[in-house]
Design a protein around this motif. Sequence first.
Motif, PDB file in Angstrom:
ATOM      1  N   PHE A   1       0.838  -1.206   0.000  1.00 54.62           N
ATOM      2  CA  PHE A   1       0.000   0.000   0.000  1.00 54.62           C
ATOM      3  C   PHE A   1       0.874   1.259   0.000  1.00 54.62           C
ATOM      4  CE2 PHE A   1      -2.265   3.451   2.053  1.00 54.62           C
ATOM      5  CZ  PHE A   1      -3.495   3.437   1.407  1.00 54.62           C
ATOM      6  N   ILE A   2       1.913   1.272   0.850  1.00 57.05           N
ATOM      7  CA  ILE A   2       2.815   2.439   0.932  1.00 57.05           C
ATOM      8  C   ILE A   2       3.518   2.669  -0.407  1.00 57.05           C
ATOM      9  CG2 ILE A   2       4.956   3.288   1.987  1.00 57.05           C
ATOM     10  CD1 ILE A   2       3.988   1.888   4.617  1.00 57.05           C
ATOM     11  N   GLU A   3       4.010   1.591  -1.007  1.00 59.35           N
ATOM     12  CA  GLU A   3       4.706   1.713  -2.298  1.00 59.35           C
ATOM     13  C   GLU A   3       3.775   2.309  -3.361  1.00 59.35           C
ATOM     14  OE1 GLU A   3       6.153  -2.165  -3.259  1.00 59.35           O
ATOM     15  OE2 GLU A   3       7.840  -2.042  -1.855  1.00 59.35           O
ATOM     16  N   ARG A   4       2.514   1.958  -3.281  1.00 59.99           N
ATOM     17  CA  ARG A   4       1.545   2.382  -4.298  1.00 59.99           C
ATOM     18  C   ARG A   4       1.002   3.797  -4.042  1.00 59.99           C
ATOM     19  NH1 ARG A   4      -2.339  -1.370  -3.246  1.00 59.99           N
ATOM     20  NH2 ARG A   4      -3.896   0.124  -2.510  1.00 59.99           N
ATOM     21  N   GLU A   5       0.823   4.166  -2.757  1.00 60.18           N
ATOM     22  CA  GLU A   5       0.044   5.368  -2.437  1.00 60.18           C
ATOM     23  C   GLU A   5       0.834   6.520  -1.818  1.00 60.18           C
ATOM     24  OE1 GLU A   5      -3.011   5.675  -3.364  1.00 60.18           O
ATOM     25  OE2 GLU A   5      -3.453   3.595  -3.912  1.00 60.18           O
ATOM     26  N   VAL A   6       2.031   6.264  -1.313  1.00 61.91           N
ATOM     27  CA  VAL A   6       2.784   7.313  -0.607  1.00 61.91           C
ATOM     28  C   VAL A   6       4.060   7.644  -1.371  1.00 61.91           C
ATOM     29  CG1 VAL A   6       3.880   7.981   1.571  1.00 61.91           C
ATOM     30  CG2 VAL A   6       1.864   6.479   1.610  1.00 61.91           C
ATOM     31  N   PRO A   7       4.229   8.908  -1.796  1.00 65.34           N
ATOM     32  CA  PRO A   7       5.468   9.292  -2.490  1.00 65.34           C
ATOM     33  C   PRO A   7       6.696   9.008  -1.610  1.00 65.34           C
ATOM     34  CG  PRO A   7       3.818  11.050  -2.619  1.00 65.34           C
ATOM     35  CD  PRO A   7       3.285  10.030  -1.663  1.00 65.34           C
ATOM     36  N   ARG A   8       7.774   8.565  -2.242  1.00 63.34           N
ATOM     37  CA  ARG A   8       8.962   8.133  -1.487  1.00 63.34           C
ATOM     38  C   ARG A   8       9.572   9.225  -0.617  1.00 63.34           C
ATOM     39  NH1 ARG A   8      11.118   3.248  -2.448  1.00 63.34           N
ATOM     40  NH2 ARG A   8      10.342   2.084  -4.238  1.00 63.34           N
ATOM     41  N   ASN A   9       9.462  10.471  -1.051  1.00 60.69           N
ATOM     42  CA  ASN A   9      10.099  11.559  -0.296  1.00 60.69           C
ATOM     43  C   ASN A   9       9.143  12.243   0.675  1.00 60.69           C
ATOM     44  OD1 ASN A   9       8.507  12.683  -2.238  1.00 60.69           O
ATOM     45  ND2 ASN A   9       9.996  14.238  -2.904  1.00 60.69           N
ATOM     46  N   ALA A  10       7.905  11.748   0.796  1.00 62.29           N
ATOM     47  CA  ALA A  10       6.926  12.391   1.675  1.00 62.29           C
ATOM     48  C   ALA A  10       7.066  11.869   3.102  1.00 62.29           C
ATOM     49  CB  ALA A  10       5.512  12.123   1.161  1.00 62.29           C
ATOM     50  N   PRO A  11       6.959  12.756   4.115  1.00 63.05           N
ATOM     51  CA  PRO A  11       6.947  12.274   5.496  1.00 63.05           C
ATOM     52  C   PRO A  11       5.774  11.308   5.709  1.00 63.05           C
ATOM     53  CG  PRO A  11       7.139  14.680   5.419  1.00 63.05           C
ATOM     54  CD  PRO A  11       6.820  14.222   4.034  1.00 63.05           C
ATOM     55  N   LEU A  12       6.060  10.198   6.401  1.00 62.24           N
ATOM     56  CA  LEU A  12       5.052   9.157   6.604  1.00 62.24           C
ATOM     57  C   LEU A  12       5.045   8.719   8.063  1.00 62.24           C
ATOM     58  CD1 LEU A  12       3.102   6.818   5.704  1.00 62.24           C
ATOM     59  CD2 LEU A  12       5.166   5.500   5.145  1.00 62.24           C
ATOM     60  N   LEU A  13       3.840   8.602   8.627  1.00 62.64           N
ATOM     61  CA  LEU A  13       3.640   8.058   9.971  1.00 62.64           C
ATOM     62  C   LEU A  13       2.754   6.825   9.867  1.00 62.64           C
ATOM     63  CD1 LEU A  13       2.795  11.476  11.608  1.00 62.64           C
ATOM     64  CD2 LEU A  13       4.757  10.102  12.286  1.00 62.64           C
ATOM     65  N   VAL A  14       3.124   5.773  10.585  1.00 60.84           N
ATOM     66  CA  VAL A  14       2.266   4.584  10.690  1.00 60.84           C
ATOM     67  C   VAL A  14       2.047   4.351  12.178  1.00 60.84           C
ATOM     68  CG1 VAL A  14       1.969   2.131  10.208  1.00 60.84           C
ATOM     69  CG2 VAL A  14       3.156   3.598   8.544  1.00 60.84           C
ATOM     70  N   ALA A  15       0.789   4.472  12.614  1.00 64.43           N
ATOM     71  CA  ALA A  15       0.490   4.448  14.045  1.00 64.43           C
ATOM     72  C   ALA A  15      -0.683   3.539  14.329  1.00 64.43           C
ATOM     73  CB  ALA A  15       0.175   5.870  14.521  1.00 64.43           C
ATOM     74  N   GLY A  16      -0.716   3.008  15.548  1.00 62.96           N
ATOM     75  CA  GLY A  16      -1.881   2.221  15.949  1.00 62.96           C
ATOM     76  C   GLY A  16      -1.541   1.117  16.920  1.00 62.96           C
ATOM     77  N   ASP A  17      -2.451   0.151  16.980  1.00 66.51           N
ATOM     78  CA  ASP A  17      -2.320  -1.017  17.844  1.00 66.51           C
ATOM     79  C   ASP A  17      -1.798  -2.167  16.973  1.00 66.51           C
ATOM     80  OD1 ASP A  17      -2.619  -3.237  19.434  1.00 66.51           O
ATOM     81  OD2 ASP A  17      -4.751  -2.933  19.869  1.00 66.51           O
ATOM     82  N   PHE A  18      -0.534  -2.545  17.216  1.00 66.80           N
ATOM     83  CA  PHE A  18       0.120  -3.561  16.384  1.00 66.80           C
ATOM     84  C   PHE A  18      -0.033  -4.970  16.952  1.00 66.80           C
ATOM     85  CE2 PHE A  18       1.811   0.411  15.005  1.00 66.80           C
ATOM     86  CZ  PHE A  18       2.076   0.247  13.658  1.00 66.80           C
ATOM     87  N   ASN A  19      -0.569  -5.076  18.163  1.00 63.78           N
ATOM     88  CA  ASN A  19      -0.846  -6.381  18.787  1.00 63.78           C
ATOM     89  C   ASN A  19       0.376  -7.296  18.834  1.00 63.78           C
ATOM     90  OD1 ASN A  19      -3.421  -6.868  19.968  1.00 63.78           O
ATOM     91  ND2 ASN A  19      -4.387  -6.623  17.978  1.00 63.78           N
ATOM     92  N   ASP A  20       1.565  -6.719  18.832  1.00 64.21           N
ATOM     93  CA  ASP A  20       2.792  -7.528  18.777  1.00 64.21           C
ATOM     94  C   ASP A  20       3.507  -7.456  20.120  1.00 64.21           C
ATOM     95  OD1 ASP A  20       4.839  -9.093  17.743  1.00 64.21           O
ATOM     96  OD2 ASP A  20       5.956  -7.374  16.999  1.00 64.21           O
TER      97      ASP A  20
END
Length: 245
Positions: free
Chosen positions: A156-175
């Motif tokens: 999804f990231i490869e398809r939807e988020v430009p490589r040079n754009a700041p990106l946050l991935v947050a949440g409950d990872f259950n790990d």
Amino acid sequence: MHSSNILRVATYNIHKGVQGLGPMRRLEIHNLGLAVEQLDADIVCLQEVRKLHRREARFFPYWPDMPQADFLAPEGYEAVYRTNAITRHGEHGNALLSRWPVAGHQHEDISDHRFEQRGLLHVHVHAHGRDVHVIVVHLGLIPGSRVRQVGLLERFIEREVPRNAPLLVAGDFNDWGKQIGRMLAGLGLLEYEEQRAFTYPARLPLAQLDHVYARGLTPVGLHVPRGRVWWRMSDHLPLIAEFKI
């Protein structure tokens, strides 16, 4: 508003605004509204958010007459919600509350099997003059599911988020271990690691299930609010992360 180059991001699994079981359960959504305001975050990522629940609305006389994401949004914040799971009595999913303007959002189903409905929420925010992409996740309970869901997240990231754009991935990872963190590090997504930040279970936290990972932003701090007022509201504690933008 915080200093001009610090982005304050919170993630919080709110347990659908209700604590306890059966006839002893209690409504916490009003307290959660005050709590979200106290977090004073630019971006608040929420999991287990109810859009509606007909049975609970009948059970609790003060059940809000609007979706929980809208109810929880502090004044001046924009609320984005997308459903992950449709159940017999209602719907629930992920939400994002933003102090900054929202430019767009989308949802992707990342369910791994029919017993767990899971999704990711992608929100594009204009913050500090930058385009910031935020993905809110709530990964599955089974280790193999989480690994496959990170694979879907990567595509999804490869398809939807430009490589040079700041990106946050947050949440409950259950790990409960470090496997997912290592996988995300392989994608260039890192978190603040200079202190431990246990978030679960809320009353006596033993593990960090909740995380905020970033690419293109520098992690500068991490904070978990503690105390009875917090553990009464949800089975998770909120996590607050700060980044230099």
